[in-house]
Design a protein around this motif. Structure first.
Motif, PDB file in Angstrom:
ATOM      1  N   UNK A 127       0.838  -1.205   0.000  1.00  0.00           N
ATOM      2  CA  UNK A 127       0.000   0.000   0.000  1.00  0.00           C
ATOM      3  C   UNK A 127       0.871   1.252   0.000  1.00  0.00           C
ATOM      4  N   UNK A 128       1.926   1.287   0.803  1.00  0.00           N
ATOM      5  CA  UNK A 128       2.794   2.459   0.837  1.00  0.00           C
ATOM      6  C   UNK A 128       3.417   2.714  -0.533  1.00  0.00           C
ATOM      7  N   UNK A 129       3.914   1.663  -1.158  1.00  0.00           N
ATOM      8  CA  UNK A 129       4.550   1.819  -2.468  1.00  0.00           C
ATOM      9  C   UNK A 129       3.572   2.373  -3.490  1.00  0.00           C
ATOM     10  N   UNK A 130       2.373   1.805  -3.537  1.00  0.00           N
ATOM     11  CA  UNK A 130       1.379   2.240  -4.523  1.00  0.00           C
ATOM     12  C   UNK A 130       0.881   3.649  -4.241  1.00  0.00           C
ATOM     13  N   UNK A 131       0.699   3.960  -2.962  1.00  0.00           N
ATOM     14  CA  UNK A 131       0.211   5.292  -2.611  1.00  0.00           C
ATOM     15  C   UNK A 131       1.230   6.359  -2.987  1.00  0.00           C
ATOM     16  N   UNK A 132       2.491   6.119  -2.667  1.00  0.00           N
ATOM     17  CA  UNK A 132       3.525   7.103  -3.006  1.00  0.00           C
ATOM     18  C   UNK A 132       3.608   7.309  -4.509  1.00  0.00           C
ATOM     19  N   UNK A 133       3.398   6.261  -5.280  1.00  0.00           N
ATOM     20  CA  UNK A 133       3.470   6.397  -6.740  1.00  0.00           C
ATOM     21  C   UNK A 133       2.324   7.228  -7.284  1.00  0.00           C
ATOM     22  N   UNK A 134       1.202   7.292  -6.541  1.00  0.00           N
ATOM     23  CA  UNK A 134       0.047   8.068  -7.006  1.00  0.00           C
ATOM     24  C   UNK A 134       0.024   9.480  -6.451  1.00  0.00           C
ATOM     25  N   UNK A 135       0.871   9.778  -5.477  1.00  0.00           N
ATOM     26  CA  UNK A 135       0.847  11.100  -4.849  1.00  0.00           C
ATOM     27  C   UNK A 135       1.575  12.113  -5.724  1.00  0.00           C
TER      28      UNK A 135
END
Length: 359
Positions: A45-53
């Motif tokens: 989740x952290x990896x995917x969220x950072x990529x979308x921020x």
């Protein structure tokens, strides 16, 4: 330790939140994003969220320190009615209340330096605390009752919510529903006393006081107002409550729902579209009359033994069918020691109501 003191009237007014609170989940997820712990649950989740921020989050970073106090106005009580209603309440915040709570934030240990760093400002020696000096101008404006920058805060919240919480909302709802089902059973079996005693281990009911693991020593007296129990997916380890004792009492605590396997954990933190594709592959396993009966037998929640009895199948068969439906996203299983409680997810409920699914 946090100690919440109940009267007889307060026990009669204990209630469970009807749904996850989008603002609490958003604010607490911001803590999880900066925390390296719980990699099994939150790593992907952290990896995917950072990529979308793509947007700005420095104001959020200033308002929500990695630890310690953050302003109560970020989580208005109206948030329990939905994301839009909560944002409307935040937009209407009284300037004096905003100033007062930001002064508290500025007085927090290390808050001045933390806020300055969040805005890329130099920090002068000896200015780690206080409400002036190195406190960023934007927050000083807030402290002085100027809401000019409130639209920027709302914009950052929306952008962050879209990236970090919205894609996983279906899973968050399922976890909170499972938690509600478990607490509801305790309430039916033994009333409010049993409900409070059944809460996760970091919460200990020693009537008439609920003791909670907490970073500071604090007493909260409910004084007949009751208590709203708000389970949260992104709350971990310790419960959270509002700082202002005059606000409606709420206790946000970690939902006890667990991910049943590494595969389930991976699926749980995928964006909605990837979850849909995953479920399409696993839903093919659900063909057959028996599993339809088992899904209906779960109802508002059932242990494996109850499921076997209701569906007229063996204990092993009930466990196997529940496992397949859990992989397909139709069932959530909450485990507490040797006890297991199965509940139907929103997707499973839609299937029972005749919603279209991929063949």
């Amino acid at each position: 330790m946090l100690r919440i003191h109940f009267t007889g009237v307060d026990l009669a007014r204990v209630r469970m939140a009807g749904r996850p609170d989008a603002l609490w989940e958003t604010i607490l997820s911001f803590h999880r994003l900066r925390d390296r712990r719980d990699a099994r649950l939150f790593g992907e989740w952290r990896t995917e969220t950072r990529s979308r921020l793509n947007g700005e989050t420095r104001l959020l970073g200033a308002l929500i320190p990695s630890r310690g106090y953050f302003p109560d106005f970020l989580t208005p009580v109206e948030g329990k009615y939905g994301w839009d209603v909560g944002l409307d309440a935040l937009r209407a915040i009284h300037p004096e209340r905003m100033r007062r709570e930001l002064v508290l934030l500025g007085q927090g240990a290390g808050a001045g330096s933390g806020m300055a760093a969040a805005f890329g400002m130099p920090v002068a020696p000896g200015t780690g605390t206080g409400t002036d000096g190195m406190v960023p101008r934007r927050l000083r404006d807030f402290m002085e009752g100027d809401t000019t920058h409130l639209p920027r805060l709302l914009s950052e919240l929306r952008g962050y919510h879209r990236a970090a919480v919205e894609p996983y909302w279906t899973h968050i709802q399922a976890q909170i529903e499972a938690e509600r089902a478990a607490r509801g059973r305790a309430l039916l079996d033994g009333g409010a006393d049993e409900l409070l005693a059944s809460l996760p281990p970091m919460l200990r009911w020693r009537a008439p006081v609920l003791e909670c693991d907490y970073p500071v020593d604090r007493d909260v007296r409910l004084r007949g107002r009751g208590l709203l129990l708000q389970p949260s997916f992104f709350c971990r380890r310790t419960a959270v409550t509002l700082h202002d004792p005059e606000l409606p009492p709420v206790l946000v605590y970690p939902a006890a729902a667990e991910l049943s396997s590494a595969q389930a954990g991976c699926e749980a933190t995928r964006p909605a579209e990837e979850q849909r594709q995953y479920r399409q592959r696993t839903l093919g396993k659900l063909v057959g009359h028996t599993r339809s009966v088992v899904l209906q037998a779960i109802g508002d929640g059932a242990t494996t033994s109850e499921l076997a009895r209701r569906a007229g199948v063996s204990l092993a068969s009930a466990s196997q069918h529940a496992g397949v439906m859990r992989e397909a996203g139709l069932v959530t299983t909450l485990r507490r020691g040797n006890a297991v409680l199965h509940t139907v997810t929103p997707l499973g409920a839609a299937l029972l109501k005749g919603g279209a699914i991929a063949s």
